[in-house]
Motif scaffolding. Structure first.
Motif, PDB file in Angstrom:
ATOM      1  N   VAL A  96      37.610  38.960  35.588  1.00  0.00           N
ATOM      2  CA  VAL A  96      36.402  38.521  36.091  1.00  0.00           C
ATOM      3  C   VAL A  96      36.338  37.078  36.540  1.00  0.00           C
ATOM      4  CG1 VAL A  96      34.037  38.462  35.094  1.00  0.00           C
ATOM      5  CG2 VAL A  96      35.312  40.461  34.475  1.00  0.00           C
ATOM      6  N   ARG A  97      37.038  36.234  35.729  1.00  0.00           N
ATOM      7  CA  ARG A  97      36.976  34.877  35.769  1.00  0.00           C
ATOM      8  C   ARG A  97      37.869  34.896  37.277  1.00  0.00           C
ATOM      9  NH1 ARG A  97      38.863  33.797  30.356  1.00  0.00           N
ATOM     10  NH2 ARG A  97      40.810  34.140  30.981  1.00  0.00           N
ATOM     11  N   GLN A  98      38.774  35.542  37.532  1.00  0.00           N
ATOM     12  CA  GLN A  98      39.398  35.289  38.805  1.00  0.00           C
ATOM     13  C   GLN A  98      38.730  35.743  39.908  1.00  0.00           C
ATOM     14  OE1 GLN A  98      43.217  37.471  38.242  1.00  0.00           O
ATOM     15  NE2 GLN A  98      43.834  36.000  36.544  1.00  0.00           N
ATOM     16  N   ALA A  99      37.945  36.967  39.733  1.00  0.00           N
ATOM     17  CA  ALA A  99      37.142  37.387  40.666  1.00  0.00           C
ATOM     18  C   ALA A  99      35.825  36.507  41.332  1.00  0.00           C
ATOM     19  CB  ALA A  99      36.537  38.752  40.497  1.00  0.00           C
ATOM     20  N   LEU A 100      35.514  35.690  40.482  1.00  0.00           N
ATOM     21  CA  LEU A 100      34.226  34.773  40.311  1.00  0.00           C
ATOM     22  C   LEU A 100      34.974  33.362  41.249  1.00  0.00           C
ATOM     23  CD1 LEU A 100      32.582  34.721  37.263  1.00  0.00           C
ATOM     24  CD2 LEU A 100      31.493  35.435  39.218  1.00  0.00           C
ATOM     25  N   VAL A 101      36.213  33.165  41.325  1.00  0.00           N
ATOM     26  CA  VAL A 101      36.545  31.896  41.829  1.00  0.00           C
ATOM     27  C   VAL A 101      36.051  31.675  43.346  1.00  0.00           C
ATOM     28  CG1 VAL A 101      38.506  30.588  42.690  1.00  0.00           C
ATOM     29  CG2 VAL A 101      38.411  31.406  40.209  1.00  0.00           C
ATOM     30  N   PRO A 102      36.260  32.621  44.301  1.00  0.00           N
ATOM     31  CA  PRO A 102      35.833  32.578  45.904  1.00  0.00           C
ATOM     32  C   PRO A 102      34.259  32.236  45.748  1.00  0.00           C
ATOM     33  CG  PRO A 102      37.276  34.263  45.319  1.00  0.00           C
ATOM     34  CD  PRO A 102      36.948  33.852  43.902  1.00  0.00           C
ATOM     35  N   GLY A 141      26.550  36.004  37.426  1.00  0.00           N
ATOM     36  CA  GLY A 141      27.809  36.582  36.648  1.00  0.00           C
ATOM     37  C   GLY A 141      28.601  35.292  36.274  1.00  0.00           C
ATOM     38  N   VAL A 142      28.343  34.273  36.516  1.00  0.00           N
ATOM     39  CA  VAL A 142      29.017  33.074  36.046  1.00  0.00           C
ATOM     40  C   VAL A 142      28.417  32.524  34.554  1.00  0.00           C
ATOM     41  CG1 VAL A 142      29.528  30.485  36.560  1.00  0.00           C
ATOM     42  CG2 VAL A 142      29.577  32.140  38.403  1.00  0.00           C
ATOM     43  N   LYS A 143      29.530  32.408  33.868  1.00  0.00           N
ATOM     44  CA  LYS A 143      29.399  32.005  32.300  1.00  0.00           C
ATOM     45  C   LYS A 143      30.516  31.163  32.085  1.00  0.00           C
ATOM     46  CE  LYS A 143      27.454  36.713  30.941  1.00  0.00           C
ATOM     47  NZ  LYS A 143      27.676  37.729  30.038  1.00  0.00           N
ATOM     48  N   ASP A 144      30.288  30.595  30.756  1.00  0.00           N
ATOM     49  CA  ASP A 144      31.258  29.742  30.265  1.00  0.00           C
ATOM     50  C   ASP A 144      32.663  30.760  30.313  1.00  0.00           C
ATOM     51  OD1 ASP A 144      33.212  28.171  28.469  1.00  0.00           O
ATOM     52  OD2 ASP A 144      32.217  28.948  26.828  1.00  0.00           O
ATOM     53  N   VAL A 175      28.221  23.482  35.307  1.00  0.00           N
ATOM     54  CA  VAL A 175      29.205  23.056  34.137  1.00  0.00           C
ATOM     55  C   VAL A 175      30.098  24.416  34.036  1.00  0.00           C
ATOM     56  CG1 VAL A 175      29.786  22.549  31.851  1.00  0.00           C
ATOM     57  CG2 VAL A 175      27.999  21.285  33.169  1.00  0.00           C
ATOM     58  N   ALA A 176      29.473  25.586  33.810  1.00  0.00           N
ATOM     59  CA  ALA A 176      30.004  27.015  33.553  1.00  0.00           C
ATOM     60  C   ALA A 176      30.862  27.483  34.768  1.00  0.00           C
ATOM     61  CB  ALA A 176      29.101  28.039  33.457  1.00  0.00           C
ATOM     62  N   ALA A 177      30.678  27.287  35.819  1.00  0.00           N
ATOM     63  CA  ALA A 177      31.385  27.081  37.094  1.00  0.00           C
ATOM     64  C   ALA A 177      32.679  26.287  36.936  1.00  0.00           C
ATOM     65  CB  ALA A 177      30.380  26.890  38.308  1.00  0.00           C
ATOM     66  N   ALA A 178      32.325  25.172  36.588  1.00  0.00           N
ATOM     67  CA  ALA A 178      33.533  24.286  36.429  1.00  0.00           C
ATOM     68  C   ALA A 178      34.384  24.569  35.569  1.00  0.00           C
ATOM     69  CB  ALA A 178      33.261  22.843  36.065  1.00  0.00           C
ATOM     70  N   SER A 179      33.912  25.158  34.537  1.00  0.00           N
ATOM     71  CA  SER A 179      34.837  25.963  33.442  1.00  0.00           C
ATOM     72  C   SER A 179      35.677  26.918  33.895  1.00  0.00           C
ATOM     73  CB  SER A 179      34.127  26.378  32.040  1.00  0.00           C
ATOM     74  OG  SER A 179      33.606  27.463  32.338  1.00  0.00           O
ATOM     75  N   VAL A 180      35.187  27.751  34.533  1.00  0.00           N
ATOM     76  CA  VAL A 180      35.693  28.970  35.287  1.00  0.00           C
ATOM     77  C   VAL A 180      37.090  28.275  35.975  1.00  0.00           C
ATOM     78  CG1 VAL A 180      35.519  30.899  36.797  1.00  0.00           C
ATOM     79  CG2 VAL A 180      33.877  30.557  34.930  1.00  0.00           C
ATOM     80  N   LEU A 181      36.762  27.699  36.967  1.00  0.00           N
ATOM     81  CA  LEU A 181      37.664  27.092  37.920  1.00  0.00           C
ATOM     82  C   LEU A 181      39.048  26.600  37.270  1.00  0.00           C
ATOM     83  CD1 LEU A 181      35.808  25.509  40.886  1.00  0.00           C
ATOM     84  CD2 LEU A 181      36.828  27.839  40.796  1.00  0.00           C
ATOM     85  N   ALA A 182      38.260  25.684  36.198  1.00  0.00           N
ATOM     86  CA  ALA A 182      39.427  24.947  35.127  1.00  0.00           C
ATOM     87  C   ALA A 182      40.465  25.945  34.636  1.00  0.00           C
ATOM     88  CB  ALA A 182      38.970  24.032  34.264  1.00  0.00           C
ATOM     89  N   LYS A 183      39.741  27.065  34.036  1.00  0.00           N
ATOM     90  CA  LYS A 183      40.528  27.986  33.306  1.00  0.00           C
ATOM     91  C   LYS A 183      41.591  28.825  34.025  1.00  0.00           C
ATOM     92  CE  LYS A 183      41.161  30.663  29.639  1.00  0.00           C
ATOM     93  NZ  LYS A 183      42.154  30.325  28.681  1.00  0.00           N
TER      94      LYS A 183
END
Length: 224
Positions: A65-71, A54-57, A166-174
């Protein structure tokens, strides 16, 4: 045809070379007119980490979706952090130095737990490493802005599309930066930051022209 999701292929290659702890690093907010630049850092055990479905750029995912992936990302990573450099710092030192400052803050945040031996940095310019001539590049910068990363840093174009860390890092930052802009929008509703997140929409430029810039705008940039 849908793009393939990011994988751990490169991270596992690095593990085979002896780099057990690998960091993925990406920035958000580079092109905004207001708000910080933010740098996400996710450190994984490249030898044992599993794929994370599920993790992407972050740009390819809807906000919920981004928010749900953070945990899930936070639980998957050995360490993680997001560092920020403010609009005032961008004005004071320039964008590249501000990115390094934000990245250094992210590294400092994970340092209490661990530090990666290798960092994959999205893009084609290494703004994270220790500068070769800091006295020339960073004269008069805030304390810590010229420190940079001392571990191995390698850039990779479109790493946010191909490297899972890197995709995971982009999600957290965004997610973290977006939340900051939504909160600021309550104080400055005229700029629509809850929608545009500080980026250069026509409505945002018109609001700056009508109301003038705030302390959260990058005043050295062309704002209108």
């Amino acid at each position: 045809m849908a793009a393939l999701p990011p994988t751990l292929e490169w991270e596992r290659e690095l593990a085979a070379q002896g780099y057990t702890l690998v960091g993925g690093c990406d920035e958000v907010g580079r092109g905004a007119l207001a708000g910080p630049v933010s740098v996400g850092l996710v450190v994984i055990n490249a030898a044992t980490a599993a794929e994370l479905p599920g993790v992407k750029d972050s740009k390819l995912l809807r906000g919920p979706v981004r928010q749900a992936l953070v945990p899930a990302i936070q639980a998957w990573a050995q360490a993680h952090a997001v560092g920020h450099a403010s609009a005032a710092e961008i004005d004071a030192v320039g964008l590249m130095a501000a990115l390094r400052l934000a990245g250094t803050r992210a590294l400092a945040a994970v340092a209490a737990e661990l530090l990666p031996g290798y960092v994959i940095l999205d893009g084609n310019h290494d703004w994270l490493s220790v500068p070769v001539q800091p006295e020339l590049v960073f004269a008069g910068t805030p304390a810590g802005a010229d420190s940079g990363a001392s571990m191995t840093v390698r850039t990779r174009i479109k790493a946010d599309l191909t490297c899972l860390s890197v995709a995971a890092a982009s999600v957290l930052a965004k997610v973290e930066r977006d939340a900051m802009m939504v909160e600021l929008a309550q104080e400055f509703p005229q700029f629509g930051w809850d929608g545009n997140k500080g980026y250069a929409t026509a409505a945002h430029r018109a609001a700056i022209a009508g109301h003038g810039p705030t302390g959260f705008h990058r005043r050295t940039w062309r704002l209108t």
